[in-house]
Design a protein around this motif. Structure first.
Motif, PDB file in Angstrom:
ATOM      1  N   THR A   1       2.789  10.680   7.486  1.00  0.00           N
ATOM      2  CA  THR A   1       3.705  10.075   6.524  1.00  0.00           C
ATOM      3  C   THR A   1       4.525   8.975   7.179  1.00  0.00           C
ATOM      4  O   THR A   1       4.748   7.916   6.582  1.00  0.00           O
ATOM      5  CB  THR A   1       4.643  11.149   5.943  1.00  0.00           C
ATOM      6  OG1 THR A   1       3.862  12.177   5.328  1.00  0.00           O
ATOM      7  CG2 THR A   1       5.582  10.555   4.907  1.00  0.00           C
TER       8      THR A   1
ATOM      9  N   LYS B   1       1.352   8.294   2.326  1.00  0.00           N
ATOM     10  CA  LYS B   1       0.674   9.594   2.306  1.00  0.00           C
ATOM     11  C   LYS B   1       1.277  10.512   1.247  1.00  0.00           C
ATOM     12  O   LYS B   1       0.592  11.385   0.710  1.00  0.00           O
ATOM     13  CB  LYS B   1       0.776  10.246   3.688  1.00  0.00           C
ATOM     14  CG  LYS B   1       0.050  11.577   3.824  1.00  0.00           C
ATOM     15  CD  LYS B   1       0.181  12.127   5.238  1.00  0.00           C
ATOM     16  CE  LYS B   1      -0.533  13.448   5.413  1.00  0.00           C
ATOM     17  NZ  LYS B   1      -0.395  13.956   6.811  1.00  0.00           N
ATOM     18  N   SER B   2       2.553  10.286   0.932  1.00  0.00           N
ATOM     19  CA  SER B   2       3.260  11.158  -0.008  1.00  0.00           C
ATOM     20  C   SER B   2       2.703  11.081  -1.422  1.00  0.00           C
ATOM     21  O   SER B   2       2.976  11.966  -2.233  1.00  0.00           O
ATOM     22  CB  SER B   2       4.747  10.805  -0.032  1.00  0.00           C
ATOM     23  OG  SER B   2       5.329  10.977   1.240  1.00  0.00           O
TER      24      SER B   2
ATOM     25  N   ARG C   1      -4.948  17.099   8.158  1.00  0.00           N
ATOM     26  CA  ARG C   1      -4.373  17.278   6.831  1.00  0.00           C
ATOM     27  C   ARG C   1      -3.311  18.372   6.905  1.00  0.00           C
ATOM     28  O   ARG C   1      -3.412  19.313   7.705  1.00  0.00           O
ATOM     29  CB  ARG C   1      -5.411  17.647   5.786  1.00  0.00           C
ATOM     30  CG  ARG C   1      -6.191  18.918   6.041  1.00  0.00           C
ATOM     31  CD  ARG C   1      -6.607  19.578   4.725  1.00  0.00           C
ATOM     32  NE  ARG C   1      -5.426  20.076   4.012  1.00  0.00           N
ATOM     33  CZ  ARG C   1      -5.442  20.445   2.728  1.00  0.00           C
ATOM     34  NH1 ARG C   1      -6.549  20.373   2.027  1.00  0.00           N
ATOM     35  NH2 ARG C   1      -4.341  20.897   2.147  1.00  0.00           N
TER      36      ARG C   1
ATOM     37  N   PHE D   1      -0.981  19.631   0.788  1.00  0.00           N
ATOM     38  CA  PHE D   1      -0.551  18.309   0.349  1.00  0.00           C
ATOM     39  C   PHE D   1       0.458  18.438  -0.782  1.00  0.00           C
ATOM     40  O   PHE D   1       1.433  17.692  -0.866  1.00  0.00           O
ATOM     41  CB  PHE D   1      -1.747  17.501  -0.177  1.00  0.00           C
ATOM     42  CG  PHE D   1      -2.621  16.892   0.878  1.00  0.00           C
ATOM     43  CD1 PHE D   1      -2.217  15.749   1.566  1.00  0.00           C
ATOM     44  CD2 PHE D   1      -3.857  17.441   1.177  1.00  0.00           C
ATOM     45  CE1 PHE D   1      -3.030  15.159   2.518  1.00  0.00           C
ATOM     46  CE2 PHE D   1      -4.679  16.858   2.124  1.00  0.00           C
ATOM     47  CZ  PHE D   1      -4.262  15.719   2.809  1.00  0.00           C
TER      48      PHE D   1
ATOM     49  N   ASP E   1      -3.961  19.836  -4.661  1.00  0.00           N
ATOM     50  CA  ASP E   1      -4.173  19.809  -3.215  1.00  0.00           C
ATOM     51  C   ASP E   1      -5.595  19.380  -2.878  1.00  0.00           C
ATOM     52  O   ASP E   1      -5.820  18.540  -1.994  1.00  0.00           O
ATOM     53  CB  ASP E   1      -3.890  21.195  -2.623  1.00  0.00           C
ATOM     54  CG  ASP E   1      -3.931  21.191  -1.118  1.00  0.00           C
ATOM     55  OD1 ASP E   1      -2.940  20.756  -0.499  1.00  0.00           O
ATOM     56  OD2 ASP E   1      -4.967  21.604  -0.542  1.00  0.00           O
TER      57      ASP E   1
ATOM     58  N   ALA F   1      -5.985  15.729  -3.485  1.00  0.00           N
ATOM     59  CA  ALA F   1      -5.381  14.914  -2.430  1.00  0.00           C
ATOM     60  C   ALA F   1      -6.348  14.737  -1.262  1.00  0.00           C
ATOM     61  O   ALA F   1      -6.500  13.627  -0.732  1.00  0.00           O
ATOM     62  CB  ALA F   1      -4.085  15.559  -1.955  1.00  0.00           C
ATOM     63  N   GLN F   2      -7.022  15.829  -0.855  1.00  0.00           N
ATOM     64  CA  GLN F   2      -7.992  15.698   0.236  1.00  0.00           C
ATOM     65  C   GLN F   2      -9.163  14.823  -0.186  1.00  0.00           C
ATOM     66  O   GLN F   2      -9.659  14.011   0.608  1.00  0.00           O
ATOM     67  CB  GLN F   2      -8.497  17.074   0.689  1.00  0.00           C
ATOM     68  CG  GLN F   2      -9.541  16.952   1.807  1.00  0.00           C
ATOM     69  CD  GLN F   2      -9.878  18.263   2.468  1.00  0.00           C
ATOM     70  OE1 GLN F   2      -8.998  19.039   2.803  1.00  0.00           O
ATOM     71  NE2 GLN F   2     -11.180  18.528   2.657  1.00  0.00           N
TER      72      GLN F   2
ATOM     73  N   THR G   1       5.488  16.756   5.225  1.00  0.00           N
ATOM     74  CA  THR G   1       5.163  18.164   5.039  1.00  0.00           C
ATOM     75  C   THR G   1       5.562  18.959   6.276  1.00  0.00           C
ATOM     76  O   THR G   1       5.705  18.409   7.367  1.00  0.00           O
ATOM     77  CB  THR G   1       3.653  18.370   4.798  1.00  0.00           C
ATOM     78  OG1 THR G   1       2.920  17.821   5.910  1.00  0.00           O
ATOM     79  CG2 THR G   1       3.192  17.695   3.521  1.00  0.00           C
TER      80      THR G   1
ATOM     81  N   HIS H   1       5.967  21.343   1.131  1.00  0.00           N
ATOM     82  CA  HIS H   1       6.061  19.884   1.046  1.00  0.00           C
ATOM     83  C   HIS H   1       7.494  19.432   1.330  1.00  0.00           C
ATOM     84  O   HIS H   1       8.190  18.885   0.462  1.00  0.00           O
ATOM     85  CB  HIS H   1       5.595  19.416  -0.341  1.00  0.00           C
ATOM     86  CG  HIS H   1       5.103  18.009  -0.374  1.00  0.00           C
ATOM     87  ND1 HIS H   1       5.881  16.962  -0.802  1.00  0.00           N
ATOM     88  CD2 HIS H   1       3.925  17.455   0.006  1.00  0.00           C
ATOM     89  CE1 HIS H   1       5.201  15.830  -0.710  1.00  0.00           C
ATOM     90  NE2 HIS H   1       4.009  16.108  -0.229  1.00  0.00           N
TER      91      HIS H   1
END
Length: 419
Positions: free
Chosen positions: A11, A73-74, A124, A128, A136, A139-140, A187, A216
């Motif tokens: 992040t 990344k958020s 990761r 997420f 989640d 996100a990946q 995170t 998170h």
């Protein structure tokens, strides 16, 4: 010849790791001889050039016309991911922006190593998105797609705290049960892992991972909470309207305190709403300073100053906060105890998540031999002190807070893909 690597896309900061001919992991110098590169892009309006890392921050601080993007990344796994960001005449989707940043890291890594990077293990977080398995997984998928589009033919993922455990394992002489505490920019992840020299060479470490959990919460949340507690009241937060019947809207202050939401305030409608709030405010001068700040597009710079104050409190009991907006100055003082009060609820959630990790592993806190601290947010005293108190008998080990995950990912990449 191809080369495998580990990619820690953080992040706040990112690293690229590789293993040398002697089997020793190292980080590739990505910017000006530094192994870390801030996860920041600046899109220059004048020269149409995209700047990265420290260079991006330098362009922004210099007052160059353009757009700064940080904490990208958020947005993974959130509704914001589908939003477009207008930069000049072009609208960029966040998957485009992610890809641009990853492509730059790959290009710099290849320039340093002289080899093509086509196999990667990407770090990761354990989660997420909290308590949402579908988001989640999405996100990946979003991150994997962005990485593959940059020419990585082989992509695997590993939890960031597990990567930190793999790096730590290189220095242990016997078997230990380690709690990996990885507090990053966005995170916080926790893993209980058995580590030992004998286990290090095993191809499958599944049985050595007793439990993992994540939440998170990270450094950017700490910045937001500190800003809301100590700085936003200087811009009118908590004050009332002229008639005294209601408080001013909180949403704009939340946006100004949150890295990836600041740009929303630069919208014409948002600025009109702020000016309307100013006219209704009992403390209109404070809100007027808020309006000036938005007009000058100083939002990211303000929160950068808040972050700097937070970091300074690692070495001082009190810091003076001062930030200029045109002819005015936002001033306040911040103490370590005030920082602790601002973060109290979030630290409580970290403690709850650690407790849940221990419960999932079926052990007691006294069974933990080592507490491994990694990630920049472990440097915040209010956080580290309370975490240590949870396991007073465990050895506290502070790793390379910004590099251990990248080096552990490099070790995992060699195990999976070879050199």
């Amino acid at each position: 010849m191809t080369l495998s690597c580990g990619l820690d896309f953080g992040t706040s900061n990112s690293t690229l790791g590789r293993v040398d001919a002697n089997g020793v992991p190292q980080l590739v110098d990505l910017e000006d001889g530094q192994p870390t590169m801030p996860s920041v892009l600046f899109f220059g309006a004048e020269d149409r050039t995209i700047h990265f890392g420290r260079a991006a921050l330098s362009e922004y601080v210099s007052g160059a016309d353009g757009r700064l993007l940080r904490s990208i990344k958020s947005v993974l796994g959130t509704k914001l991911f589908d939003d477009g960001v207008r930069l000049g005449a072009r609208v960029y989707r966040f998957d485009d922006i992610l890809g641009i940043f990853v492509a730059e890291m790959k290009a710099r890594g290849e320039a340093v190593t002289g080899l093509e990077l086509d196999a990667v293990v990407v770090g990761r977080p354990v989660q997420f998105v909290d308590d949402d398995a579908v988001a989640d997984a999405e996100a990946q998928r979003q991150l994997e797609q962005a990485v593959r589009r940059q020419g990585f033919a082989h992509v695997e993922f590993q939890f960031e705290p597990i990567a930190a455990a793999l790096d730590y394992e290189r220095q242990v002489a016997g078997e230990k049960l380690a709690l990996i505490v990885d507090l990053g920019g966005g995170t916080s992840d926790f893993s209980l892992v058995r580590v030992s020299p004998d286990r290090a060479g095993r191809p499958d470490r599944t049985d050595d991972i007793l439990a993992t959990a994540g939440v998170h919460i990270g450094g950017t949340d700490f910045d937001r909470l500190l800003a809301m507690s100590r700085v936003m009241p200087e811009l009118g937060l908590g004050s009332r309207t002229l008639d005294g019947k209601r408080h001013l809207p909180v949403a704009p202050y939340n946006d100004l305190s949150t890295w990836h939401r600041i740009n929303r305030l630069y919208d014409a409608k948002a600025l009109r709403d702020l000016r309307s709030t100013m006219r209704e405010a009992r403390e209109a001068e404070k809100v007027e300073t808020f309006v000036m700040l938005v007009e000058e597009r100083l939002g990211h710079r303000l929160i950068g100053a808040v972050e700097a104050a937070k970091i300074a409190l690692s070495d001082s009991d009190e810091v003076a906060f001062s930030f200029a907006v045109r002819e005015r100055v936002i001033e306040t003082s911040i103490t370590v105890s005030q920082l602790g009060e601002a973060l109290a609820a979030s630290i409580g959630r970290l403690e709850e998540t650690i407790t849940e990790t221990v419960r999932l592993a079926g052990i007691g806190a006294g069974d933990v031999d080592s507490m491994i601290l990694t990630g920049g947010s472990t440097l915040v005293p209010a956080v580290a002190d309370r975490l240590r108190a949870m396991m007073p008998d465990a050895e506290v080990v502070r790793t390379d807070v910004l590099g251990s995950v990248g080096m552990g990912l490099a070790l995992e990449a060699r195990r999976i893909f070879g050199p």
